[in-house]
Design a protein around this motif. Structure first.
Motif, PDB file in Angstrom:
ATOM      1  N   THR A 211       8.299   3.463  -1.482  1.00  0.00           N
ATOM      2  CA  THR A 211       9.345   2.449  -1.669  1.00  0.00           C
ATOM      3  C   THR A 211       9.026   1.141  -0.944  1.00  0.00           C
ATOM      4  OG1 THR A 211      10.549   3.314   0.260  1.00  0.00           O
ATOM      5  CG2 THR A 211      11.161   4.188  -1.915  1.00  0.00           C
ATOM      6  N   HIS A 212       8.276   1.245   0.185  1.00  0.00           N
ATOM      7  CA  HIS A 212       7.952   0.055   0.986  1.00  0.00           C
ATOM      8  C   HIS A 212       6.451   0.046   1.267  1.00  0.00           C
ATOM      9  CE1 HIS A 212      12.214   0.596   1.653  1.00  0.00           C
ATOM     10  NE2 HIS A 212      12.301  -0.572   2.281  1.00  0.00           N
ATOM     11  N   VAL A 213       5.805  -1.074   0.992  1.00  0.00           N
ATOM     12  CA  VAL A 213       4.366  -1.202   1.247  1.00  0.00           C
ATOM     13  C   VAL A 213       4.169  -2.206   2.392  1.00  0.00           C
ATOM     14  CG1 VAL A 213       2.161  -1.984   0.311  1.00  0.00           C
ATOM     15  CG2 VAL A 213       3.684  -0.589  -1.105  1.00  0.00           C
ATOM     16  N   VAL A 214       3.602  -1.714   3.492  1.00  0.00           N
ATOM     17  CA  VAL A 214       3.346  -2.562   4.662  1.00  0.00           C
ATOM     18  C   VAL A 214       1.849  -2.841   4.727  1.00  0.00           C
ATOM     19  CG1 VAL A 214       3.591  -2.768   7.171  1.00  0.00           C
ATOM     20  CG2 VAL A 214       5.234  -1.387   5.867  1.00  0.00           C
ATOM     21  N   ARG A 215       1.482  -4.118   4.835  1.00  0.00           N
ATOM     22  CA  ARG A 215       0.062  -4.448   4.977  1.00  0.00           C
ATOM     23  C   ARG A 215      -0.060  -5.853   5.566  1.00  0.00           C
ATOM     24  NH1 ARG A 215      -0.406  -3.724  -1.299  1.00  0.00           N
ATOM     25  NH2 ARG A 215       0.705  -5.546  -2.051  1.00  0.00           N
ATOM     26  N   GLY A 216      -1.292  -6.231   5.876  1.00  0.00           N
ATOM     27  CA  GLY A 216      -1.554  -7.544   6.455  1.00  0.00           C
ATOM     28  C   GLY A 216      -1.369  -8.648   5.432  1.00  0.00           C
ATOM     29  N   ASN A 217      -1.080  -9.867   5.913  1.00  0.00           N
ATOM     30  CA  ASN A 217      -0.801 -10.959   4.980  1.00  0.00           C
ATOM     31  C   ASN A 217      -2.047 -11.441   4.234  1.00  0.00           C
ATOM     32  OD1 ASN A 217      -2.148 -12.531   6.857  1.00  0.00           O
ATOM     33  ND2 ASN A 217      -0.549 -14.090   7.015  1.00  0.00           N
ATOM     34  N   GLU A 218      -3.231 -10.903   4.582  1.00  0.00           N
ATOM     35  CA  GLU A 218      -4.423 -11.256   3.804  1.00  0.00           C
ATOM     36  C   GLU A 218      -4.339 -10.695   2.378  1.00  0.00           C
ATOM     37  OE1 GLU A 218      -5.739  -7.585   6.292  1.00  0.00           O
ATOM     38  OE2 GLU A 218      -4.379  -9.298   6.481  1.00  0.00           O
ATOM     39  N   TYR A 219      -3.381  -9.754   2.174  1.00  0.00           N
ATOM     40  CA  TYR A 219      -3.217  -9.185   0.829  1.00  0.00           C
ATOM     41  C   TYR A 219      -2.174  -9.940  -0.005  1.00  0.00           C
ATOM     42  CZ  TYR A 219      -6.052  -5.264   2.348  1.00  0.00           C
ATOM     43  OH  TYR A 219      -7.100  -4.491   2.800  1.00  0.00           O
ATOM     44  N   LEU A 220      -1.598 -10.991   0.564  1.00  0.00           N
ATOM     45  CA  LEU A 220      -0.595 -11.762  -0.185  1.00  0.00           C
ATOM     46  C   LEU A 220      -1.157 -12.271  -1.512  1.00  0.00           C
ATOM     47  CD1 LEU A 220       1.275 -14.003   2.425  1.00  0.00           C
ATOM     48  CD2 LEU A 220       2.328 -12.430   0.803  1.00  0.00           C
ATOM     49  N   SER A 221      -2.414 -12.745  -1.472  1.00  0.00           N
ATOM     50  CA  SER A 221      -3.011 -13.329  -2.684  1.00  0.00           C
ATOM     51  C   SER A 221      -3.260 -12.274  -3.769  1.00  0.00           C
ATOM     52  CB  SER A 221      -4.319 -14.045  -2.337  1.00  0.00           C
ATOM     53  OG  SER A 221      -5.230 -13.127  -1.758  1.00  0.00           O
TER      54      SER A 221
END
Length: 488
Positions: A211-221
């Motif tokens: 339901t929730h995916v947590v990751r670093g903001n380098e994956y925003l793109s």
């Protein structure tokens, strides 16, 4: 599986040590699930076979166990949506990719490495990011079938639109829109039959009910491309939580490649696991109020992922040391003693020394366990030292008055029948009074003679009490001898 149940996953690649950023992702993922009474899942993402490092999976298991981030489902304990290792799920990804091909959302690509290299070289020459030119998208069906029948190597690419915008929502960064003309047709299935990380984690997250995916903001793109996959399948998009980067300083990211500490490094240096976890929890998130020391249970209660910050988090080693020191101070003495004992081994070989007394001395004075050996070595034997350390501006001591103090202290200490901190204290305070000097004039030379060091845990009385009368008298005589020779 209830649709309302919060399900989060930590999905590391087994490529070496547990980096600080990885551990923060695991922690936040765990806290989001546990705060809502949900499930925390461990999945091993090993699709990039070339980067795998032997023993890495054990490091992942051990780190989660040591930090108390216990998963509810995973490769080692199973669960209802396994297997939990991507390489063991290999067969299913191709079927999902073929489903996208049938829907026109993906296509077979037979381009050779040489052709792709030319495209990349052209992009570099034009100073543009590389983007596949959809060359194989419009191949006739017959040609595709023929190539497949002949066993021609292929990849399967996502078919992204070239006009319009893709918008997605992130809890931390809000609504983000991307021009579709910037989206590359990313590879979903590689030529070795393995899925790419980007494709596999979308399929797995859906099948595992994440339901929730947590990751670093380098994956925003990459998020728009993930969203297009969810929409292409008609699947519900999870809640995205992109965390700010952890920086070494204002300009440089924290990176194992640059020699920055991993969780294992910090533990080996003598940092307390709970302190490291507590410190990492505050890298990008701040609780309300002044308190910064929290147990994992307390973090579960107060953690609110919607208040994670956008701004980069600076890894401050000074603050980590302070926090570690606070954990040491708050420990029961017996626990600290147990943790300190391995650091005494080989350093304190004199069996007459009461190690518990050293522990009592250290508990409020040491911030990192790894510092213990160099802080306590003088208890075992007097190190070689320079008499310059007898001179102390604040204490107003020099070689001359230090020699006077030691010569007057020696017979008094030799005459003591009862040797303990109280008798040492009372006799030396009385000497300072008789000499009509400040206490430091007597105590600094005494501590220097007993330790041979400028900085020690504890003062002259504690040191004298621990090393005992005979050793103390012997060291004072050495000090007198050193000073007399220097002043001769």
């Amino acid at each position: 599986m209830s649709s309302k149940e919060i399900r989060t996953r930590f999905a590391p690649s087994p490529t070496g040590y547990m980096h600080i950023g990885n551990l923060r992702t695991a922690l936040y993922t765990y806290l989001i699930a546990k705060h809502e009474g949900g499930k925390f899942i461990l999945r091993i993402e090993d699709t990039d076979q070339e980067r795998l490092v032997e023993g890495s999976v054990d490091i992942i298991y051990n780190t989660l166990k040591e930090t108390g981030l216990i998963h509810d489902e995973g490769p080692d304990i199973g669960g209802p949506v396994g297997p939990y290792v991507q390489s063991e799920r290999k067969g299913m990804y191709l079927d999902y990719a073929k489903q996208l091909v049938e829907n026109g959302e993906a296509y077979y690509c037979f381009c050779s490495k040489e052709r792709l290299d030319i495209l990349k070289a052209n992009s570099e020459a034009l100073k543009r990011p590389f983007k596949y030119d959809k060359h194989c998208k419009n191949l006739p069906k017959e040609e595709i079938q023929q190539k497949l029948a002949q066993g021609a190597p292929y990849v399967i690419r996502q078919n992204n639109p070239i006009t319009g915008f893709t918008t997605f929502n992130d809890v931390i960064y809000g609504n983000i829109s991307v021009d579709n003309s910037e989206l590359d047709d990313m590879i979903l299935i590689k030529s070795d039959g393995f899925p790419t990380y980007n494709f596999a984690n979308v399929v797995d997250d859906h099948l595992m009910g994440i339901t929730h995916v947590v990751r670093g903001n380098e994956y925003l793109s990459s998020a728009p491309k993930y969203n297009r996959l969810y929409e292409a399948f008609g699947w519900e998009v999870p809640i995205y939580v992109h965390c700010p980067p952890i920086m070494k300083d204002v300009h440089n990211k924290l990176s194992k490649r640059n020699g920055d500490a991993s969780f294992q490094d910090l533990v080996e240096k003598g940092y307390i696991k709970e302190a490291v976890l507590n410190f990492i929890s505050l890298l990008g998130w701040n609780p309300e109020g002044e308190n910064e020391i929290f147990t994992l249970e307390e973090l579960v209660k107060i953690f609110d992922y919607t208040t994670i910050t956008k701004s980069p988090a600076i890894f401050d080693p000074v603050k980590l040391r302070w926090m570690n020191g606070e954990y040491i101070k708050r420990m029961p003495l017996e626990k600290f003693h147990e943790m300190a004992l391995p650091y005494y081994q080989g350093v304190i070989t004199n069996s007459n020394i009461d190690l518990l007394k050293i522990t009592e001395l250290l508990q409020t004075r040491v911030e990192v366990l790894g510092e213990i050996p160099e802080v306590i070595d003088f208890f075992n034997s007097l190190p070689e030292y320079d008499i310059a350390i007898y001179t102390h501006k604040k204490m107003k001591t020099n070689n001359e008055n230090s020699l006077v103090s030691l010569k007057k202290a020696l017979p008094i200490l030799e005459s003591l029948t009862d040797w303990n901190m109280d008798t040492l204290h009372n006799s030396m305070m009385a000497l300072a009074k008789d000499m009509e000097v400040k206490n430091g004039i007597v105590l600094w030379p005494l501590r220097t003679a007993l330790s041979g060091k400028q900085f020690t845990p504890g003062g002259a009385f504690e040191i004298g009490d621990i090393i005992g009368k005979d050793e103390s008298i012997s060291r004072i005589k050495i000090g007198i001898d050193k000073l007399e020779k220097a002043l001769a």
